[in-house]
Every structure is written in structure tokens, then in C-alpha cells.
Design a protein around this motif. Structure first.
Motif, PDB file in Angstrom:
ATOM      1  N   ILE A  98       8.084 -15.230 -10.737  1.00 40.75           N
ATOM      2  CA  ILE A  98       8.302 -14.404  -9.552  1.00 40.75           C
ATOM      3  C   ILE A  98       9.357 -13.364  -9.884  1.00 40.75           C
ATOM      4  CG2 ILE A  98       9.155 -14.351  -7.168  1.00 40.75           C
ATOM      5  CD1 ILE A  98       8.132 -17.235  -6.876  1.00 40.75           C
ATOM      6  N   ALA A  99       9.101 -12.111  -9.510  1.00 34.22           N
ATOM      7  CA  ALA A  99      10.077 -11.031  -9.675  1.00 34.22           C
ATOM      8  C   ALA A  99      10.354 -10.422  -8.308  1.00 34.22           C
ATOM      9  CB  ALA A  99       9.545  -9.977 -10.636  1.00 34.22           C
ATOM     10  N   LEU A 100      11.634 -10.322  -7.966  1.00 34.85           N
ATOM     11  CA  LEU A 100      12.020  -9.666  -6.719  1.00 34.85           C
ATOM     12  C   LEU A 100      12.143  -8.179  -6.976  1.00 34.85           C
ATOM     13  CD1 LEU A 100      12.976 -12.641  -6.168  1.00 34.85           C
ATOM     14  CD2 LEU A 100      14.671 -11.601  -4.694  1.00 34.85           C
ATOM     15  N   ALA A 101      11.589  -7.405  -6.084  1.00 38.37           N
ATOM     16  CA  ALA A 101      11.750  -5.956  -6.157  1.00 38.37           C
ATOM     17  C   ALA A 101      12.937  -5.566  -5.299  1.00 38.37           C
ATOM     18  CB  ALA A 101      10.489  -5.260  -5.649  1.00 38.37           C
ATOM     19  N   THR A 102      13.648  -4.540  -5.722  1.00 38.77           N
ATOM     20  CA  THR A 102      14.729  -4.035  -4.879  1.00 38.77           C
ATOM     21  C   THR A 102      14.088  -3.449  -3.637  1.00 38.77           C
ATOM     22  OG1 THR A 102      16.103  -3.577  -6.778  1.00 38.77           O
ATOM     23  CG2 THR A 102      16.673  -2.463  -4.745  1.00 38.77           C
ATOM     24  N   GLY A 103      14.405  -3.997  -2.495  1.00 39.08           N
ATOM     25  CA  GLY A 103      13.764  -3.601  -1.251  1.00 39.08           C
ATOM     26  C   GLY A 103      14.449  -2.439  -0.566  1.00 39.08           C
ATOM     27  N   ALA A 104      13.805  -1.981   0.471  1.00 41.27           N
ATOM     28  CA  ALA A 104      14.364  -0.906   1.291  1.00 41.27           C
ATOM     29  C   ALA A 104      15.340  -1.495   2.292  1.00 41.27           C
ATOM     30  CB  ALA A 104      13.243  -0.177   2.020  1.00 41.27           C
ATOM     31  N   SER A 105      16.369  -0.733   2.595  1.00 41.30           N
ATOM     32  CA  SER A 105      17.358  -1.118   3.593  1.00 41.30           C
ATOM     33  C   SER A 105      17.467   0.027   4.588  1.00 41.30           C
ATOM     34  CB  SER A 105      18.709  -1.378   2.918  1.00 41.30           C
ATOM     35  OG  SER A 105      19.693  -1.676   3.869  1.00 41.30           O
ATOM     36  N   LEU A 106      17.131  -0.261   5.847  1.00 42.45           N
ATOM     37  CA  LEU A 106      17.172   0.745   6.904  1.00 42.45           C
ATOM     38  C   LEU A 106      18.264   0.395   7.905  1.00 42.45           C
ATOM     39  CD1 LEU A 106      13.336   0.802   7.584  1.00 42.45           C
ATOM     40  CD2 LEU A 106      14.621   2.412   6.183  1.00 42.45           C
ATOM     41  N   ASP A 107      18.770   1.416   8.579  1.00 40.48           N
ATOM     42  CA  ASP A 107      19.785   1.197   9.604  1.00 40.48           C
ATOM     43  C   ASP A 107      19.175   0.437  10.777  1.00 40.48           C
ATOM     44  OD1 ASP A 107      22.298   1.437  10.897  1.00 40.48           O
ATOM     45  OD2 ASP A 107      21.504   3.122  12.060  1.00 40.48           O
ATOM     46  N   TRP A 108      19.868  -0.601  11.228  1.00 43.62           N
ATOM     47  CA  TRP A 108      19.450  -1.369  12.396  1.00 43.62           C
ATOM     48  C   TRP A 108      20.688  -1.656  13.250  1.00 43.62           C
ATOM     49  CZ3 TRP A 108      19.013  -6.738  14.180  1.00 43.62           C
ATOM     50  CH2 TRP A 108      17.984  -6.927  15.112  1.00 43.62           C
ATOM     51  N   GLU A 117      17.786  -3.404   8.588  1.00 45.95           N
ATOM     52  CA  GLU A 117      16.425  -3.923   8.506  1.00 45.95           C
ATOM     53  C   GLU A 117      16.048  -3.863   7.036  1.00 45.95           C
ATOM     54  OE1 GLU A 117      13.287  -2.896  11.392  1.00 45.95           O
ATOM     55  OE2 GLU A 117      12.139  -2.257   9.633  1.00 45.95           O
ATOM     56  N   LEU A 118      15.663  -5.007   6.487  1.00 48.18           N
ATOM     57  CA  LEU A 118      15.450  -5.142   5.051  1.00 48.18           C
ATOM     58  C   LEU A 118      13.999  -5.456   4.730  1.00 48.18           C
ATOM     59  CD1 LEU A 118      18.513  -7.478   4.547  1.00 48.18           C
ATOM     60  CD2 LEU A 118      18.474  -4.983   4.271  1.00 48.18           C
ATOM     61  N   SER A 119      13.486  -4.783   3.745  1.00 52.25           N
ATOM     62  CA  SER A 119      12.154  -5.067   3.224  1.00 52.25           C
ATOM     63  C   SER A 119      12.320  -5.890   1.957  1.00 52.25           C
ATOM     64  CB  SER A 119      11.421  -3.763   2.913  1.00 52.25           C
ATOM     65  OG  SER A 119      10.182  -4.037   2.334  1.00 52.25           O
ATOM     66  N   LEU A 120      11.731  -7.076   1.942  1.00 52.60           N
ATOM     67  CA  LEU A 120      11.867  -8.000   0.819  1.00 52.60           C
ATOM     68  C   LEU A 120      10.498  -8.217   0.184  1.00 52.60           C
ATOM     69  CD1 LEU A 120      14.042 -10.468   2.857  1.00 52.60           C
ATOM     70  CD2 LEU A 120      14.894  -8.895   1.115  1.00 52.60           C
ATOM     71  N   ALA A 121      10.365  -7.808  -1.058  1.00 51.73           N
ATOM     72  CA  ALA A 121       9.079  -7.912  -1.745  1.00 51.73           C
ATOM     73  C   ALA A 121       9.204  -8.829  -2.954  1.00 51.73           C
ATOM     74  CB  ALA A 121       8.606  -6.530  -2.181  1.00 51.73           C
ATOM     75  N   LEU A 122       8.306  -9.792  -3.022  1.00 50.44           N
ATOM     76  CA  LEU A 122       8.247 -10.696  -4.170  1.00 50.44           C
ATOM     77  C   LEU A 122       6.901 -10.474  -4.853  1.00 50.44           C
ATOM     78  CD1 LEU A 122       9.252 -12.581  -1.482  1.00 50.44           C
ATOM     79  CD2 LEU A 122       9.978 -13.924  -3.425  1.00 50.44           C
ATOM     80  N   THR A 123       6.921 -10.332  -6.162  1.00 45.88           N
ATOM     81  CA  THR A 123       5.682 -10.201  -6.905  1.00 45.88           C
ATOM     82  C   THR A 123       5.552 -11.403  -7.819  1.00 45.88           C
ATOM     83  OG1 THR A 123       5.880  -7.801  -6.871  1.00 45.88           O
ATOM     84  CG2 THR A 123       4.293  -8.731  -8.398  1.00 45.88           C
ATOM     85  N   ILE A 124       4.422 -12.080  -7.710  1.00 42.94           N
ATOM     86  CA  ILE A 124       4.138 -13.220  -8.562  1.00 42.94           C
ATOM     87  C   ILE A 124       3.192 -12.730  -9.644  1.00 42.94           C
ATOM     88  CG2 ILE A 124       3.149 -15.529  -8.701  1.00 42.94           C
ATOM     89  CD1 ILE A 124       4.213 -14.322  -5.341  1.00 42.94           C
ATOM     90  N   HIS A 125       3.558 -12.962 -10.903  1.00 43.22           N
ATOM     91  CA  HIS A 125       2.752 -12.526 -12.044  1.00 43.22           C
ATOM     92  C   HIS A 125       2.138 -13.763 -12.695  1.00 43.22           C
ATOM     93  CE1 HIS A 125       4.367  -8.427 -11.898  1.00 43.22           C
ATOM     94  NE2 HIS A 125       5.503  -9.010 -11.550  1.00 43.22           N
ATOM     95  N   ASP A 126       0.851 -13.688 -12.991  1.00 45.00           N
ATOM     96  CA  ASP A 126       0.147 -14.819 -13.590  1.00 45.00           C
ATOM     97  C   ASP A 126      -0.945 -14.302 -14.518  1.00 45.00           C
ATOM     98  OD1 ASP A 126      -0.625 -17.430 -14.122  1.00 45.00           O
ATOM     99  OD2 ASP A 126      -1.871 -17.591 -12.341  1.00 45.00           O
ATOM    100  N   ASP A 127      -1.140 -14.985 -15.635  1.00 42.90           N
ATOM    101  CA  ASP A 127      -2.155 -14.574 -16.599  1.00 42.90           C
ATOM    102  C   ASP A 127      -3.362 -15.510 -16.627  1.00 42.90           C
ATOM    103  OD1 ASP A 127      -0.949 -16.772 -17.747  1.00 42.90           O
ATOM    104  OD2 ASP A 127      -0.718 -15.879 -19.727  1.00 42.90           O
TER     105      ASP A 127
END
Length: 132
Positions: free
Chosen positions: A42-52, A61-71
Motif C-alpha cells: 500500500i502506498a499513501l498519496a499526499t492528499g489535498a488539504s482544503l480550508d474547513w 477537509e482532507l483527501s486521503l488516497a491509498l493505492t494498493i499495488h499487486d502483480d
């Protein structure tokens, strides 16, 4: 990375790393894409951070993205890992130091694969946090 984003991502990694069925199936959780890693991971991407913010307080307000890599030959294992990520995060996250997580919502999943690369599964969440 904003203070809120870093703090919430640390809680995210802690929650995922503490979920035994998930850690039994993956090799590692990385903050960003590693140059070389054994699949699946699993790799976490640097997410977006918006004013809330509001009148009397700072919020993000945070955007949290996880990418799972598999072969794998098929996406079956990737589907299992993605389901375990959702299980691990079903009840949200603990409040990080200095922040209160007001909402933590599942946003979407997506699986992609090109002819020359491994499978990638995206799992996205949104968190809204107030500085305390």
C-alpha cells in the motif's frame, strides 16, 4: 503537507498497520511510492488539504488516497486487500494530537491495470478535522 494532513495520515497508517488480516496479506505500507517493493503493498498519496475553518476555529477537509499495488495474474488478491482496507477503516480513526476528526467518510474505489504494469487499486476517504 498541512499539520492536519500529516497527523491524520499517521492515524491512518496506525489503523491499517494494526489490522492483522490486512498486514498478513500485504508486505508493507509506504508513505508515497517506493522505488522497489515486494507486491502487494500500500502506498499513501499526499492528499489535498482544503480550508474547513469556521468563525472561531481552524479546520481542514482532507483527501486521503491509498493505492494498493499487486502483480497477481488476476485482481482477486487485490480485491481482498481493498476489502480489508475498508474493514480496517470502517469505524474511522482516532483523533490525532491537536486535531478532532469530525467526519471520516469512504469516497470511492477504483481498479486499473495497463498491459505493461501491475494492478493498482485506489481507495479514497475524506476526513474533516478541527484544530483543538
Amino acid at each position: 503537507m498541512s499539520g492536519a494532513l500529516e497527523a491524520v495520515q499517521q492515524q491512518l497508517v496506525t489503523r491499517l498497520a494494526g489490522h492483522g488480516p490486512l498486514t498478513d496479506l500485504i508486505n508493507a505500507i509506504f508513505d508515497g511510492s517506493p522505488p522497489r517493493a515486494a507486491f502487494p503493498y500500500i502506498a499513501l498519496a499526499t492528499g489535498a488539504s482544503l480550508d474547513w475553518s469556521h468563525k472561531s476555529g481552524v479546520g481542514r477537509e482532507l483527501s486521503l488516497a491509498l493505492t494498493i499495488h499487486d502483480d497477481g495474474e488476476t485482481a482477486a488478491r487485490l480485491h481482498r486487500v481493498m476489502a480489508l482496507v475498508e474493514d480496517a477503516l470502517e469505524y474511522g480513526l482516532d483523533d490525532p494530537d491537536g486535531w478532532q476528526i469530525v467526519t471520516f467518510d469512504f469516497r470511492r474505489t477504483r481498479i486499473v491495470r495497463s498491459a505493461v504494469s501491475p494492478w493498482s487499486g485506489l481507495v479514497e476517504y475524506r476526513a474533516r478535522a478541527l484544530k483543538i
